[in-house]
Design a protein around this motif. Structure first.
Motif, PDB file in Angstrom:
ATOM      1  N   ILE A 290       7.302 -58.024  61.431  1.00 19.44           N
ATOM      2  CA  ILE A 290       7.848 -59.043  60.528  1.00 19.44           C
ATOM      3  C   ILE A 290       8.641 -58.379  59.401  1.00 19.44           C
ATOM      4  CG2 ILE A 290       7.215 -60.818  58.842  1.00 19.44           C
ATOM      5  CD1 ILE A 290       4.970 -61.646  60.793  1.00 19.44           C
ATOM      6  N   GLN A 291       8.119 -57.278  58.859  1.00 17.65           N
ATOM      7  CA  GLN A 291       8.840 -56.538  57.809  1.00 17.65           C
ATOM      8  C   GLN A 291      10.210 -56.085  58.321  1.00 17.65           C
ATOM      9  OE1 GLN A 291       8.269 -56.086  54.676  1.00 17.65           O
ATOM     10  NE2 GLN A 291       6.079 -56.200  54.338  1.00 17.65           N
ATOM     11  N   ASN A 292      10.247 -55.527  59.538  1.00 20.51           N
ATOM     12  CA  ASN A 292      11.513 -55.049  60.111  1.00 20.51           C
ATOM     13  C   ASN A 292      12.499 -56.193  60.341  1.00 20.51           C
ATOM     14  OD1 ASN A 292      10.547 -52.445  60.097  1.00 20.51           O
ATOM     15  ND2 ASN A 292       9.917 -52.486  62.246  1.00 20.51           N
ATOM     16  N   SER A 293      11.986 -57.341  60.785  1.00 19.31           N
ATOM     17  CA  SER A 293      12.883 -58.479  61.017  1.00 19.31           C
ATOM     18  C   SER A 293      13.458 -59.003  59.701  1.00 19.31           C
ATOM     19  CB  SER A 293      12.157 -59.591  61.770  1.00 19.31           C
ATOM     20  OG  SER A 293      11.151 -60.166  60.969  1.00 19.31           O
ATOM     21  N   ILE A 294      12.660 -58.986  58.659  1.00 14.44           N
ATOM     22  CA  ILE A 294      13.150 -59.429  57.346  1.00 14.44           C
ATOM     23  C   ILE A 294      14.173 -58.432  56.800  1.00 14.44           C
ATOM     24  CG2 ILE A 294      12.442 -59.722  54.931  1.00 14.44           C
ATOM     25  CD1 ILE A 294       9.973 -61.177  55.965  1.00 14.44           C
ATOM     26  N   GLY A 295      13.941 -57.154  57.066  1.00 11.42           N
ATOM     27  CA  GLY A 295      14.885 -56.134  56.622  1.00 11.42           C
ATOM     28  C   GLY A 295      16.234 -56.216  57.315  1.00 11.42           C
ATOM     29  N   ALA A 296      16.276 -56.848  58.482  1.00 14.79           N
ATOM     30  CA  ALA A 296      17.516 -56.965  59.253  1.00 14.79           C
ATOM     31  C   ALA A 296      18.332 -58.209  58.886  1.00 14.79           C
ATOM     32  CB  ALA A 296      17.185 -56.981  60.736  1.00 14.79           C
ATOM     33  N   LEU A 297      17.890 -58.966  57.892  1.00 12.58           N
ATOM     34  CA  LEU A 297      18.618 -60.175  57.496  1.00 12.58           C
ATOM     35  C   LEU A 297      19.949 -59.808  56.834  1.00 12.58           C
ATOM     36  CD1 LEU A 297      15.698 -62.267  55.959  1.00 12.58           C
ATOM     37  CD2 LEU A 297      16.972 -62.813  58.029  1.00 12.58           C
ATOM     38  N   PRO A 298      20.957 -60.668  56.972  1.00 12.59           N
ATOM     39  CA  PRO A 298      22.231 -60.424  56.276  1.00 12.59           C
ATOM     40  C   PRO A 298      22.071 -60.634  54.765  1.00 12.59           C
ATOM     41  CG  PRO A 298      22.304 -62.532  57.407  1.00 12.59           C
ATOM     42  CD  PRO A 298      21.004 -61.877  57.786  1.00 12.59           C
ATOM     43  N   LYS A 299      23.147 -60.401  54.030  1.00 15.36           N
ATOM     44  CA  LYS A 299      23.125 -60.525  52.568  1.00 15.36           C
ATOM     45  C   LYS A 299      22.660 -61.914  52.149  1.00 15.36           C
ATOM     46  CE  LYS A 299      26.196 -60.258  48.533  1.00 15.36           C
ATOM     47  NZ  LYS A 299      25.141 -60.123  47.623  1.00 15.36           N
ATOM     48  N   ILE A 300      21.742 -61.926  51.182  1.00 11.38           N
ATOM     49  CA  ILE A 300      21.212 -63.181  50.657  1.00 11.38           C
ATOM     50  C   ILE A 300      21.792 -63.398  49.272  1.00 11.38           C
ATOM     51  CG2 ILE A 300      19.131 -64.404  49.908  1.00 11.38           C
ATOM     52  CD1 ILE A 300      17.589 -62.752  51.994  1.00 11.38           C
ATOM     53  N   TYR A 301      22.283 -64.602  49.029  1.00  9.59           N
ATOM     54  CA  TYR A 301      22.765 -64.967  47.703  1.00  9.59           C
ATOM     55  C   TYR A 301      21.599 -65.617  46.963  1.00  9.59           C
ATOM     56  CZ  TYR A 301      27.260 -64.004  49.761  1.00  9.59           C
ATOM     57  OH  TYR A 301      28.300 -63.377  50.391  1.00  9.59           O
ATOM     58  N   PRO A 302      21.205 -65.082  45.804  1.00  7.96           N
ATOM     59  CA  PRO A 302      20.004 -65.574  45.118  1.00  7.96           C
ATOM     60  C   PRO A 302      20.163 -66.995  44.577  1.00  7.96           C
ATOM     61  CG  PRO A 302      21.147 -63.978  43.756  1.00  7.96           C
ATOM     62  CD  PRO A 302      21.865 -64.007  45.072  1.00  7.96           C
ATOM     63  N   ALA A 303      19.035 -67.591  44.257  1.00  9.85           N
ATOM     64  CA  ALA A 303      19.013 -68.926  43.666  1.00  9.85           C
ATOM     65  C   ALA A 303      19.568 -68.860  42.245  1.00  9.85           C
ATOM     66  CB  ALA A 303      17.591 -69.463  43.637  1.00  9.85           C
ATOM     67  N   THR A 304      20.049 -70.000  41.771  1.00  9.87           N
ATOM     68  CA  THR A 304      20.539 -70.057  40.392  1.00  9.87           C
ATOM     69  C   THR A 304      19.883 -71.216  39.655  1.00  9.87           C
ATOM     70  OG1 THR A 304      22.427 -71.448  41.007  1.00  9.87           O
ATOM     71  CG2 THR A 304      22.801 -69.070  40.957  1.00  9.87           C
ATOM     72  N   LYS A 305      19.713 -70.998  38.370  1.00  9.79           N
ATOM     73  CA  LYS A 305      19.172 -72.016  37.461  1.00  9.79           C
ATOM     74  C   LYS A 305      19.993 -71.939  36.191  1.00  9.79           C
ATOM     75  CE  LYS A 305      15.726 -74.753  36.031  1.00  9.79           C
ATOM     76  NZ  LYS A 305      15.372 -75.986  36.642  1.00  9.79           N
TER      77      LYS A 305
END
Length: 158
Positions: free
Chosen positions: A125-140
């Motif tokens: 699961i750690q490896n699969s999460i590490g393979a995710l593309p760029k994530i744009y963070p949430a904004t408030k």
């Protein structure tokens, strides 16, 4: 005539307290704003570039969560897991997205049978999460913020 002037003068002197303007300090304005501030909601959820075309906030959240789920399940399918007993389990993943868009798995709940059958499930699961593309963070309020998600992941291995 003098009595009229005297009456107007008395009325104007006694009614001045109604025209007093209270000064509001910046601390009281900040305190009031913080009391009405919803700390558990964001203006925009974290997303991937392909989710940005969606307009509704809940649709972006749904796209984000679905992509993470599909990515993990696809990663696990490619691993060709071999088990001695059928595994059917729902794993609850707790993960956090930082202000910089970095994802980290903080905790996950998995059944002991699943752990026995797939002892390296955590690293997979750690490896699969590490393979995710760029994530744009949430904004408030225009600021990038940390968010925490809980995501159920249904696993079936035969």
């Amino acid at each position: 005539m003098k009595q009229l002037y005297l009456g107007i003068l008395v009325l104007s002197l006694t009614s001045c307290k109604y025209f007093d303007v209270k000064k509001t300090s910046s601390e009281s304005i900040l305190k009031e704003k913080l009391e009405t501030f919803d700390w558990n909601d964001v203006d925009e959820y974290p997303s991937f570039s392909f989710c940005d075309s969606l307009i509704e906030k809940q649709a972006v959240k749904h796209c984000f969560e679905n992509y993470i789920t599909k990515n993990i399940l696809n990663f696990l399918e490619k691993e060709k897991l071999v088990v001695t007993h059928d595994v059917s389990d729902t794993i609850t993943l707790d993960f956090q997205i930082s202000e910089k868009g970095e994802i980290s798995l903080s905790d996950f709940e998995v059944d002991s049978l699943t752990l026995r059958e797939i002892p390296n499930i955590n690293s997979l699961i750690q490896n699969s999460i590490g393979a995710l593309p760029k994530i744009y963070p949430a904004t408030k309020q225009g600021q990038q913020v940390k968010t925490k998600f809980e995501l159920p992941l249904v696993i079936h291995v035969k």
